[in-house]
Design an enzyme around this catalytic site. Structure first.
Site, PDB file in Angstrom:
ATOM      1  N   PHE A 127      61.468  62.093  58.234  1.00 17.24           N
ATOM      2  CA  PHE A 127      62.607  62.890  58.697  1.00 17.24           C
ATOM      3  C   PHE A 127      63.698  61.880  59.081  1.00 17.24           C
ATOM      4  O   PHE A 127      63.416  60.891  59.759  1.00 17.24           O
ATOM      5  CB  PHE A 127      62.179  63.733  59.912  1.00 17.24           C
ATOM      6  CG  PHE A 127      63.242  64.701  60.342  1.00 17.24           C
ATOM      7  CD1 PHE A 127      63.320  65.963  59.780  1.00 17.24           C
ATOM      8  CD2 PHE A 127      64.175  64.343  61.299  1.00 17.24           C
ATOM      9  CE1 PHE A 127      64.308  66.855  60.176  1.00 17.24           C
ATOM     10  CE2 PHE A 127      65.167  65.237  61.695  1.00 17.24           C
ATOM     11  CZ  PHE A 127      65.233  66.496  61.131  1.00 17.24           C
ATOM     12  N   ASP A 196      54.824  60.604  64.672  1.00 18.02           N
ATOM     13  CA  ASP A 196      55.716  61.741  64.910  1.00 18.02           C
ATOM     14  C   ASP A 196      54.923  63.003  64.590  1.00 18.02           C
ATOM     15  O   ASP A 196      54.502  63.212  63.441  1.00 18.02           O
ATOM     16  CB  ASP A 196      56.949  61.617  64.002  1.00 18.02           C
ATOM     17  CG  ASP A 196      57.938  62.774  64.195  1.00 18.02           C
ATOM     18  OD1 ASP A 196      57.493  63.877  64.561  1.00 18.02           O
ATOM     19  OD2 ASP A 196      59.139  62.565  63.950  1.00 18.02           O
ATOM     20  N   TYR A 221      59.845  72.927  69.842  1.00 18.74           N
ATOM     21  CA  TYR A 221      60.488  74.192  69.434  1.00 18.74           C
ATOM     22  C   TYR A 221      59.943  74.744  68.124  1.00 18.74           C
ATOM     23  O   TYR A 221      60.401  75.778  67.663  1.00 18.74           O
ATOM     24  CB  TYR A 221      62.011  74.045  69.366  1.00 18.74           C
ATOM     25  CG  TYR A 221      62.514  72.780  68.684  1.00 18.74           C
ATOM     26  CD1 TYR A 221      62.439  72.624  67.310  1.00 18.74           C
ATOM     27  CD2 TYR A 221      63.077  71.755  69.432  1.00 18.74           C
ATOM     28  CE1 TYR A 221      62.897  71.476  66.697  1.00 18.74           C
ATOM     29  CE2 TYR A 221      63.542  70.595  68.833  1.00 18.74           C
ATOM     30  CZ  TYR A 221      63.448  70.463  67.456  1.00 18.74           C
ATOM     31  OH  TYR A 221      63.903  69.319  66.855  1.00 18.74           O
ATOM     32  N   LYS A 222      58.955  74.062  67.521  1.00 18.38           N
ATOM     33  CA  LYS A 222      58.378  74.588  66.272  1.00 18.38           C
ATOM     34  C   LYS A 222      57.102  75.357  66.622  1.00 18.38           C
ATOM     35  O   LYS A 222      57.173  76.466  67.121  1.00 18.38           O
ATOM     36  CB  LYS A 222      58.102  73.438  65.298  1.00 18.38           C
ATOM     37  CG  LYS A 222      59.345  72.611  64.924  1.00 18.38           C
ATOM     38  CD  LYS A 222      58.965  71.603  63.862  1.00 18.38           C
ATOM     39  CE  LYS A 222      59.984  70.482  63.692  1.00 18.38           C
ATOM     40  NZ  LYS A 222      61.331  70.863  63.350  1.00 18.38           N
ATOM     41  N   ARG A 370      60.974  76.541  51.849  1.00 14.27           N
ATOM     42  CA  ARG A 370      59.872  76.232  52.787  1.00 14.27           C
ATOM     43  C   ARG A 370      59.385  77.512  53.450  1.00 14.27           C
ATOM     44  O   ARG A 370      60.188  78.310  53.942  1.00 14.27           O
ATOM     45  CB  ARG A 370      60.357  75.291  53.910  1.00 14.27           C
ATOM     46  CG  ARG A 370      60.542  73.874  53.531  1.00 14.27           C
ATOM     47  CD  ARG A 370      60.599  72.955  54.752  1.00 14.27           C
ATOM     48  NE  ARG A 370      61.264  73.507  55.931  1.00 14.27           N
ATOM     49  CZ  ARG A 370      61.330  72.900  57.104  1.00 14.27           C
ATOM     50  NH1 ARG A 370      60.749  71.728  57.272  1.00 14.27           N
ATOM     51  NH2 ARG A 370      61.961  73.444  58.119  1.00 14.27           N
TER      52      ARG A 370
HETATM   53  C1  LIG Z   1      59.586  65.251  61.860  1.00 17.62           C
HETATM   54  C2  LIG Z   1      60.784  65.369  62.748  1.00 17.62           C
HETATM   55  N1  LIG Z   1      61.140  64.334  63.522  1.00 17.62           N
HETATM   56  C3  LIG Z   1      62.225  64.401  64.320  1.00 17.62           C
HETATM   57  C4  LIG Z   1      63.008  65.536  64.390  1.00 17.62           C
HETATM   58  C5  LIG Z   1      64.256  65.538  65.247  1.00 17.62           C
HETATM   59  O1  LIG Z   1      64.064  66.122  66.450  1.00 17.62           O
HETATM   60  P1  LIG Z   1      65.241  66.262  67.519  1.00 17.62           P
HETATM   61  O2  LIG Z   1      66.368  66.950  66.832  1.00 17.62           O
HETATM   62  O3  LIG Z   1      64.604  67.101  68.574  1.00 17.62           O
HETATM   63  O4  LIG Z   1      65.618  64.929  67.997  1.00 17.62           O
HETATM   64  C6  LIG Z   1      62.649  66.660  63.634  1.00 17.62           C
HETATM   65  C7  LIG Z   1      63.436  67.893  63.707  1.00 17.62           C
HETATM   66  O5  LIG Z   1      63.214  68.880  63.075  1.00 17.62           O
HETATM   67  C8  LIG Z   1      61.511  66.564  62.783  1.00 17.62           C
HETATM   68  O6  LIG Z   1      61.143  67.591  62.004  1.00 17.62           O
END
Ligand SMILES: Cc1ncc(COP(=O)(O)O)c(C=O)c1O
Length: 399
Positions: A127, A196, A221-222, A370
């Protein structure tokens, strides 16, 4: 079609986790398959938040920092998340965004590692925020980033590797990476493993302690249903806590925050992962949302998630003409998270039409549809309906 509908009914009838659906605010007209982006609202959270706002804030005001347990919320809520990701108590602190926690974790990992190790491996398919932040963290600590596909992570770790930052489940394809194997290989090379967990926590067993993970981050939040922008978390394995050197040593992680001393002295334990004043309203919404996990075993969630994604693919294969969509999510159970990603021509128009017809998934440009399967509130009839509506949309939108 009738056969698959009958099968869905039988699977839903036998499904023990189905009883949790009533804990969520959902409308019968919608199939919600976007809980891998924003989890649904647990039905009791609005009443709890009304109490937080009117009584704890409105009436008790400043007294709530002590009397309503606001000050200790980051550690207390961390301990609620711990069993879901296989961590013993006292190793998780909640606060800030995942992005900020990636920064804390990568800098701390670089500082924990030996001076002659100058490389940080980063999941090449990560990500984006993790990659951006790891690059900055590496620059600040005198390291260099080496992008590596997770499949090659174990082989890439060597005497120059300080740490690796890897996603447990890929946000785009839904591919699950080998957390135990990669962690063990990193350790064998003398490096630290930073994971992560955004797309795995609450969807499948993680086993942070069992697999000896060093540091981990994740959002809430997921699959944890904490609400839009709810705070993220940081896991620091107990064995690293005494040497954990935060790059953001705010007053909330001070050993005696109210002494207001000019010099910084880190608190003991995972509290040293805190930074500044916590966002209490979001934190307490998350804390209330975690009640839905009472009495739920993550192994049961995983079993249903795999059954749901298998059944969804079975329905897609039965209803959608060959060649219109291609699953990019691995078929093998141990390589799969809790979403199904379908490559599809004209994907933006297809997803827009699906949403209009009550099937809410999301889109990853340019061509990925998705569909996230959240076993606490998605059932087999939902999976069948989603595949059926997808076939109808594709029939109405010729390739
Ligand atoms: C795998 C992953 N890492 C990091 C993030 C970023 O998170 P944040 O916006 O809370 O910093 C996300 C957001 O969807 C994500 O899916």
């Amino acid at each position: 079609m009738a056969d698959l509908q009958k099968k869905a009914h039988a699977l839903d009838t036998a499904d023990e986790l189905g009883k949790h659906r009533e804990k969520f605010a959902l409308d019968a007209g919608t199939v919600y398959l976007d809980g891998n982006s924003l989890g649904a609202l647990p039905a009791h959270v609005p009443a709890r938040m009304a109490d937080v706002i009117t009584r704890e804030w409105g009436e008790l005001r400043i007294r709530s920092w002590d009397e309503s347990g606001w000050w200790t919320a980051p550690e207390r809520i961390g301990d609620r998340i711990a069993p879901i990701v296989g961590a013993a108590q006292g190793q998780i602190v909640v606060g800030d965004s995942t992005s900020v926690n990636v920064f804390k974790a990568v800098v701390a990992a670089a500082r924990l590692s030996a001076d002659d190790r100058d490389e940080i491996l980063v999941d090449a398919t990560t990500f984006p925020t993790d990659g951006y932040i790891a690059e900055s963290a590496a620059r600040m600590t005198g390291h260099r980033i080496v992008p590596v596909d997770p499949a090659g992570m174990a082989a890439a770790a060597g005497p120059r590797t300080a740490a690796a930052l890897v996603n447990h489940v890929d946000y785009r394809s839904g591919r699950r990476h080998d957390l135990p194997g990669i962690t063990a290989a990193l350790h064998a090379a003398g490096a630290l493993a930073v994971w992560d967990l955004c797309h795995s926590a609450g969807a499948l067993p993680v086993g942070l302690d069992a697999h000896g993970v060093d540091l981990a981050v994740g959002c809430t939040y997921k699959y944890l249903n904490g609400g839009p922008g709810s705070p993220a978390y940081l896991y620091v394995a107990e064995r690293h806590q005494a040497a954990f050197d935060s790059p953001l040593p705010g007053w909330n992680s001070h050993n005696d925050p109210f002494a207001m001393t000019p010099g910084y002295e880190a608190a003991a334990g995972v509290v040293r992962g805190r930074v500044g004043t916590p966002d209490i309203l979001s934190m307490l919404a998350l804390e209330a949302a975690l009640d839905v996990w009472d009495g739920v075993a993550i192994e049961d969630v995983r079993a249903k998630s795999l059954a749901l994604t298998d059944f969804f693919l079975e329905c897609v294969r039965a209803y959608v003409p060959e060649g219109r969509v291609t699953s990019v999510t691995p078929e093998a159970h141990d390589e799969r998270g809790s979403q199904t990603a379908l490559a599809c021509e004209n994907a933006p128009a297809v997803m827009a039409e699906l949403i209009k017809r009550g099937v809410v998934g999301d889109l990853r440009r340019p061509d990925i549809l998705r569909f996230g399967f959240t076993p606490l509130y998605v059932g087999f009839a939902d999976a069948e309906r989603a595949a059926r509506v997808l076939a109808e949309v594709l029939a109405d939108l010729p390739a």
